[in-house]
Scaffold this motif. Structure first.
Motif, PDB file in Angstrom:
ATOM      1  N   MET A 184       5.556  11.313  -9.374  1.00 21.41           N
ATOM      2  CA  MET A 184       4.293  10.593  -9.466  1.00 21.41           C
ATOM      3  C   MET A 184       3.186  11.303  -8.682  1.00 21.41           C
TER       4      MET A 184
ATOM      5  N   VAL B  45      -7.454   6.595   0.644  1.00 21.90           N
ATOM      6  CA  VAL B  45      -6.746   5.893  -0.430  1.00 21.90           C
ATOM      7  C   VAL B  45      -5.232   5.967  -0.210  1.00 21.90           C
TER       8      VAL B  45
ATOM      9  N   LEU C  50      -2.614  13.678   4.237  1.00 21.60           N
ATOM     10  CA  LEU C  50      -2.447  14.861   3.386  1.00 21.60           C
ATOM     11  C   LEU C  50      -2.522  16.170   4.158  1.00 21.60           C
TER      12      LEU C  50
HETATM   13  C1  NAG Z   1       1.095   8.958  -4.224  1.00 23.87           C
HETATM   14  O1  NAG Z   1       0.303   8.568  -5.327  1.00 23.87           O
HETATM   15  C2  NAG Z   1      -0.080   7.202  -5.327  1.00 23.87           C
HETATM   16  C3  NAG Z   1      -0.872   6.968  -6.577  1.00 23.87           C
HETATM   17  O2  NAG Z   1      -0.358   7.667  -7.646  1.00 23.87           O
HETATM   18  C4  NAG Z   1      -0.896   6.903  -4.085  1.00 23.87           C
HETATM   19  O3  NAG Z   1      -1.206   5.541  -4.051  1.00 23.87           O
HETATM   20  C5  NAG Z   1      -0.091   7.290  -2.859  1.00 23.87           C
HETATM   21  O4  NAG Z   1      -0.860   7.076  -1.703  1.00 23.87           O
HETATM   22  C6  NAG Z   1       0.339   8.748  -2.925  1.00 23.87           C
HETATM   23  N1  NAG Z   1       1.128   9.037  -1.774  1.00 23.87           N
HETATM   24  C7  NAG Z   1       1.045  10.168  -1.110  1.00 23.87           C
HETATM   25  C8  NAG Z   1       1.932  10.271   0.077  1.00 23.87           C
HETATM   26  O5  NAG Z   1       0.336  11.085  -1.435  1.00 23.87           O
END
Ligand code: NAG
Ligand code: FAD
Ligand code: NAG
Ligand code: NAG
Length: 526
Positions: free
Chosen positions: A235, A256, A279
């Motif tokens: 995902m 987000v 990130l």
């Molecule tokens: C992974 O992707 C989802 C949405 O697709 C997002 O809400 C989530 O924060 C992401 N997680 C990371 C660790 O990047």
């Protein structure tokens, strides 16, 4: 002319290298000190010196469709996240399918790899091995692929902690940890919250009286399950998301992602919250850690400061008494004892490698060091691509830039990752998964041409751009093209669903596996 290639090690990296050499018409000769394939994925009841060692409960943290080799999907009934032994089984299937065993000399240890006296002309290497009869042999090779692994040399920083000499409990490295049997009912401290630290702390907390997990930095903890219980990496690692990362402000994406993660368990409340944004660095993949904290079986503590006779002291001054054992999950010091030390040692003790692969100092680029990087994606398909690039460079059909240019690139790559990793050693190792694979694919000539693909095959195009970044897409065109690649991409979600099909659930599916997040939430159970 490069013909004979020495491959050091027959773990997952060595196997990929042998296969790629054969594809390229080269003659690989692999030396493996152990008596079988698989490297660290071959679980042993006791650790063996100079070898990687894993624990009984280890489950992979990358999912099967993402971590397989690009022309050999995993069997469809395999679970998406498998136990170590099943990954080993996959490696056996791979070796059988491509007839790799015939190239491997088992119980043969590489003692030294040095440039031949006429290296400036020939680019050849002297490889000294110790064979299974204990005799040394000197052999000549045109090129060398180093696949000996990074997890052999545990870092145990005991002397950094005052009082450890008189501490009455047991101290050991995660390299020695197999299971929690001996720690049942005990009070245990686990030091370090990397992936192993998290796993081992959870493991122990299931049977110990109390388990303390000591971490300097904290971590963003994310489970293997994403939306609707689908594999996290399928995902979250895609071209679409990488494009978004380039287009949108980093702060926004971090906000987000952190919000989504905190909605499951508030990292501040749980004492997990690190200083860095989500990130900036790798996340900690763990399904059970927050649950164990919630149940009080696992207690988070700050960095370890030192020992008292029967306990430990943490940096906030708190003391935990009656500690029976301290497990140091403090990582490894990747070393290559058989290589000339001057080959690529950087100023901080890091390996200086152009694009994490080639020592820039060599007159002839006939040696490559595999798997010496860290990334947020799976290692196996990355190493496979490294091998595809390396053999093209060996055989002269691809060229590396001049030494000055390589050092320049190296420096700017390092500066880039220093922004997220203040430690130069770690910064040097870091690569962005999608960017790195695309870079190498371009060098090899196998990067999918997205515009041409859109015109020719829009269905496939949509899967490649919007779907998970599975390795099959690097077998669609160019050298090493595989006729099954398109089909493998079109059926990838089917292989994800297959292991779940053990009971016919009533009604229709809640979601279609190829749809996006929002669609999934909207569709209803009848
Ligand atoms: C992974 O992707 C989802 C949405 O697709 C997002 O809400 C989530 O924060 C992401 N997680 C990371 C660790 O990047
Ligand atoms: C606990 C743990 C969990 C991991 N989980 C994942 C995961 O889920 N997903 C993922 O993508 N990656 C994971 N990794 C990363 C993993 O290292 C790589 O995926 C990959 O399996 C490494 O394989 P390798 O062949 O490079 O090294 P290894 O598997 O260590 O193999 C090296 C081989 O070289 C041999 N050897 C060493 N020195 C010599 C010598 N001098 N002469 C001859 N032979 C020699 C060794 O005997 C060994 O067989 C994990 C790593 C660890 C430590
Ligand atoms: C999986 O675990 C290994 C070993 O701890 C680690 O090196 C690697 O970065 C992890 N992978 C991901 C995607 O988190
Ligand atoms: C790793 O090993 C090298 C060589 O043995 C040594 O110089 C270096 O200091 C070690 N680093 C750590 C962090 O232990």
């Amino acid at each position: 002319m490069v013909r004979r290639v020495a491959v050091v090690g027959a773990g997952s990296s060595g196997l990929a290298c042998i296969k790629i050499c054969v594809d390229e018409g080269l003659e690989p000769v692999c030396f493996e000190s152990g008596d079988d394939i698989g490297g660290l994925w071959r679980f042993k009841e006791a650790p063996e010196p100079q070898r990687a060692s894993i624990y009984r409960s280890l489950v992979v943290n990358t999912s099967k469709e993402m971590m397989c080799f690009s022309d050999f999907p995993m069997p469809e009934d395999y679970p998406n996240y498998m136990l170590h032994s099943q990954l080993l089984q996959y490696l056996s299937l791979y070796s059988e399918h491509f007839h790799l065993l015939r190239y491997i000399n088992f119980q043969t240890t590489v003692r030294s790899v040095t440039q031949r006296p006429d290296f400036s002309l020939s680019g050849q290497w002297d490889v000294v091995i110790m064979n299974r009869d204990g005799e040394e042999e000197r052999l000549v090779f045109d090129a060398v692929l180093v696949c000996s692994g990074l997890y052999t040399n545990p870092t145990l920083p005991l002397s950094g902690f005052p009082g450890y000499e008189t501490f009455t409990g047991r101290c050991f490295h995660s390299w020695e940890y197999k299971d929690a049997e001996a720690l049942r009912g005990k009070r245990v401290v686990v030091v370090g919250m990397g992936n192993s630290g998290g796993d081992i702390a959870v493991d122990i907390s299931r049977s110990a009286e109390k388990t303390f997990l000591s971490t300097r930095e904290g971590a963003w903890v994310v489970g293997r399950m994403s939306t609707s219980g689908l594999p996290l990496d399928m995902m979250n690692i895609s071209r679409r998301i990488n494009i978004l990362k380039l287009l949108l402000p980093q702060t926004l994406i971090n906000w987000v992602a952190e919000r989504a993660v905190n909605k499951k368990y508030d990292h501040r409340l749980y004492g997990l919250k690190p200083r860095h944004r989500i990130l900036d660095r790798g996340i900690l993949i763990n399904d059970d850690l927050p649950g164990q904290i919630l149940r009080g079986a696992l207690v988070l503590k700050p960095n370890l400061k030192g020992f008292v006779e029967t306990g430990v002291v943490f940096e906030d001054g708190t003391v935990e008494e009656n500690i029976d054992a301290v497990v140091f999950c403090t990582g490894y010091n990747g070393t290559f004892p058989f290589l000339p030390p001057a080959l690529s040692e950087g100023t901080h003790g890091e390996l200086t490698l152009y694009k994490r692969l080639f020592p820039p100092s060599l007159q002839h680029p006939t040696l490559a060091i595999m798997a010496s990087f860290r990334t947020s994606g799976p290692i196996m398909p990355t190493v496979e691509m490294q091998a595809r690039w390396a053999v093209k460079v060996f055989s002269g059909s691809r060229h590396l830039p001049s030494q000055e240019k390589m050092l320049e690139v190296l420096e700017s790559d390092r500066q880039m990752s220093m922004k997220s990793y203040p430690c130069p050693l770690l910064a040097a190792l870091q690569v962005d998964y999608v960017t790195y694979l695309d870079f190498m694919a371009k060098e090899v000539g196998v990067q999918p041409n997205l515009l041409a693909l859109l015109l020719r095959d829009p269905v496939l195009w949509a899967k490649v751009v919007f779907g998970p970044f599975t390795p099959y897409q690097f077998r669609l065109t160019g050298p090493g093209q595989w006729a099954g690649a398109r089909h493998a991409i079109l059926t990838q979600w089917k292989r994800v669903a297959q292991p779940f099909k053990t009971r016919a659930s009533p009604g229709i599916q809640v979601f279609r596996l190829d749809q996006s997040d929002t669609n999934m939430r909207c569709s209803k159970m009848p």
